[in-house]
Design a protein around this motif. Structure first.
Motif, short mmCIF file in Angstrom:
data_model
loop_
_atom_site.label_atom_id
_atom_site.label_comp_id
_atom_site.label_asym_id
_atom_site.label_seq_id
_atom_site.Cartn_x
_atom_site.Cartn_y
_atom_site.Cartn_z
N GLU A 1 0.83 -1.20 0.00
CA GLU A 1 0.00 0.00 0.00
C GLU A 1 0.87 1.26 0.00
OE1 GLU A 1 -3.90 -0.09 0.71
OE2 GLU A 1 -3.18 -1.68 -0.62
N TYR A 2 2.02 1.18 0.66
CA TYR A 2 2.91 2.34 0.75
C TYR A 2 3.67 2.56 -0.56
CZ TYR A 2 1.74 2.20 5.68
OH TYR A 2 1.04 2.22 6.86
N VAL A 3 3.94 1.48 -1.27
CA VAL A 3 4.55 1.62 -2.60
C VAL A 3 3.55 2.28 -3.55
CG1 VAL A 3 5.65 0.40 -4.50
CG2 VAL A 3 5.96 -0.44 -2.17
N LEU A 4 2.30 1.84 -3.49
CA LEU A 4 1.26 2.45 -4.32
C LEU A 4 1.13 3.94 -4.00
CD1 LEU A 4 -1.46 -0.36 -4.08
CD2 LEU A 4 -0.17 0.24 -6.12
N ARG A 5 1.14 4.28 -2.73
CA ARG A 5 1.04 5.69 -2.33
C ARG A 5 2.20 6.50 -2.91
NH1 ARG A 5 -0.53 9.12 2.06
NH2 ARG A 5 0.34 11.18 1.53
N HIS A 6 3.41 5.96 -2.81
CA HIS A 6 4.56 6.70 -3.30
C HIS A 6 4.48 6.88 -4.82
CE1 HIS A 6 8.39 8.58 -2.72
NE2 HIS A 6 9.01 7.76 -3.55
N ALA A 7 4.01 5.86 -5.53
CA ALA A 7 3.85 5.99 -6.98
C ALA A 7 2.86 7.10 -7.31
CB ALA A 7 3.39 4.66 -7.58
N SER A 8 1.79 7.22 -6.52
CA SER A 8 0.82 8.30 -6.74
C SER A 8 1.46 9.66 -6.50
CB SER A 8 -0.39 8.13 -5.80
OG SER A 8 -1.11 6.96 -6.08
N GLU A 9 2.26 9.76 -5.46
CA GLU A 9 2.86 11.05 -5.10
C GLU A 9 3.87 11.53 -6.13
OE1 GLU A 9 1.86 12.99 -2.73
OE2 GLU A 9 0.46 11.54 -1.86
#
Length: 359
Positions: free
Chosen positions: A288-296
């Protein structure tokens, strides 16, 4: 007028007396450049409020329709809560920001589709096995091909390596910027919006037993909250076959060349078989944190491959760099090793992403 387009695809099945009818469906949403920042703010606020109201603990703020179905639909499969949620999404995000909804469906009044190798395929086989592999870009192509002078930015959910088509050639030439985004419906707000709207329309068609007909849908889809002036419906039919049938049998369109950058390369630990470990990581809370970083960072996600040649990432890392994400001790070592060899990468441990986004 500059436009930014997000595109995604799926299928729809109707069971009848003569068997199951399948059509490919897709949505391309388009937002004016000048409205994009406000749309993005509306999208993010909407889902932050959704997380708070549902007590959802995740760092992400971009969600797919499959995510929301998991939160909203009970075990009996009743889509009512999802449909009510999407009506709010349309009212709060789509309408205020003048998001244009382009619904596209593909069906053909022929029995056989002629392929470039001289063979032919039954129309259902073509829809299920051939067109499925690259239909994600067809809704965007339908929209872009109808624009006179505008060269939009285009974001497409990931698709398989596939044969070249006239549609792809036209889209890649007409887009001022073309991005293919793995996990696009979980990291890119525009692709997410296309995915959410697509599921909304599909569930409504099946529930209301609507038929796939352009005029019929233009009359009835506004009942879902869409503004008639911002709603378009297109049928990709037999007259479009020359544009979407492969030009050759070889897979010449390799989506990884258009991946949104920076690419986040995840290093597997090698503790399980390749597919099993990838599935485990993708299902883990840490992902979930990898997905968040990709969004950012506006990037995309790929599992690192150190093999030579096609499918390997070494040449791309050397040319374009990227963000290398390690999830364990083996990956930490590889990340540091690549850095010491001078590759233009940023090495990030998964624990650092978790700390960064409040885990």
């Amino acid at each position: 007028m500059g436009l930014i387009i997000g595109s995604d695809e799926g299928d729809i099945k109707f069971a009848g007396q003569h068997g199951t009818f399948i059509a490919r469906i897709g949505v391309a949403v388009s937002v004016r450049d000048s409205d994009f920042s406000e749309y993005l703010q509306s999208y993010r606020e909407f889902f932050e409020q959704f997380k708070d109201s549902m007590g959802i603990q995740t760092p992400r703020w971009v969600f797919s329709s499959s995510d929301l179905r998991g939160y909203l639909i009970r075990g009996d499969g009743d889509p009512t809560e999802y449909l009510l949620f999407m009506k709010e999404f349309v009212d709060d995000v789509v309408i205020p920001n003048d998001v244009i909804i382009n619904f596209v469906f593909a069906s053909f009044g022929v029995k056989q589709i002629y392929m470039p190798n001289g063979h032919h395929k039954g129309v259902m086989t073509f829809l299920k096995n051939v067109l499925k592999s690259y239909f994600a870009y067809v809704p965007a192509w339908v929209v872009v091909s109808r624009l006179n002078h505008t060269m939009p930015k285009v974001h497409i959910d990931n698709f398989n390596s596939s044969p070249q088509t006239v549609a792809w050639d036209e889209l890649s030439k007409r887009a001022s910027e073309l991005r293919v985004i793995p996990n696009g419906d979980k990291v890119d707000p525009l692709v997410s919006t296309a995915d959410l709207i697509l599921r909304y329309i599909k569930e409504s068609i099946l529930l209301s037993k609507w038929r796939l007909d352009v005029r019929f849908l233009l009359r009835n889809l506004p009942s879902l909250g869409f503004h008639p002036d911002l709603l378009k419906v297109y049928h990709v039919g037999s007259r479009s076959l020359s544009k979407i049938v492969p030009l050759s049998a070889e897979n010449r369109v390799l989506p990884q060349y258009w991946y949104s950058r920076p690419i986040l390369y995840i290093i597997k630990e090698g503790l399980l078989r390749k597919d099993e470990e990838q599935r485990l990581i993708e299902k883990s809370p840490a992902f979930e944190y990898v997905l968040r970083h990709a969004s950012e960072v506006g990037g995309s996600i790929k599992f690192l491959s150190l093999q030579k040649g096609t499918g390997g990432d070494i040449d791309d890392l050397r040319r374009n760099g990227g963000i290398v994400v390690s999830v364990g001790p083996y990956g930490h070592g590889i990340g540091e090793y690549l850095t010491s060899l001078g590759f233009p990468i940023t090495h990030v441990k998964i624990s650092e992403l978790i700390s960064k986004y409040g885990g």
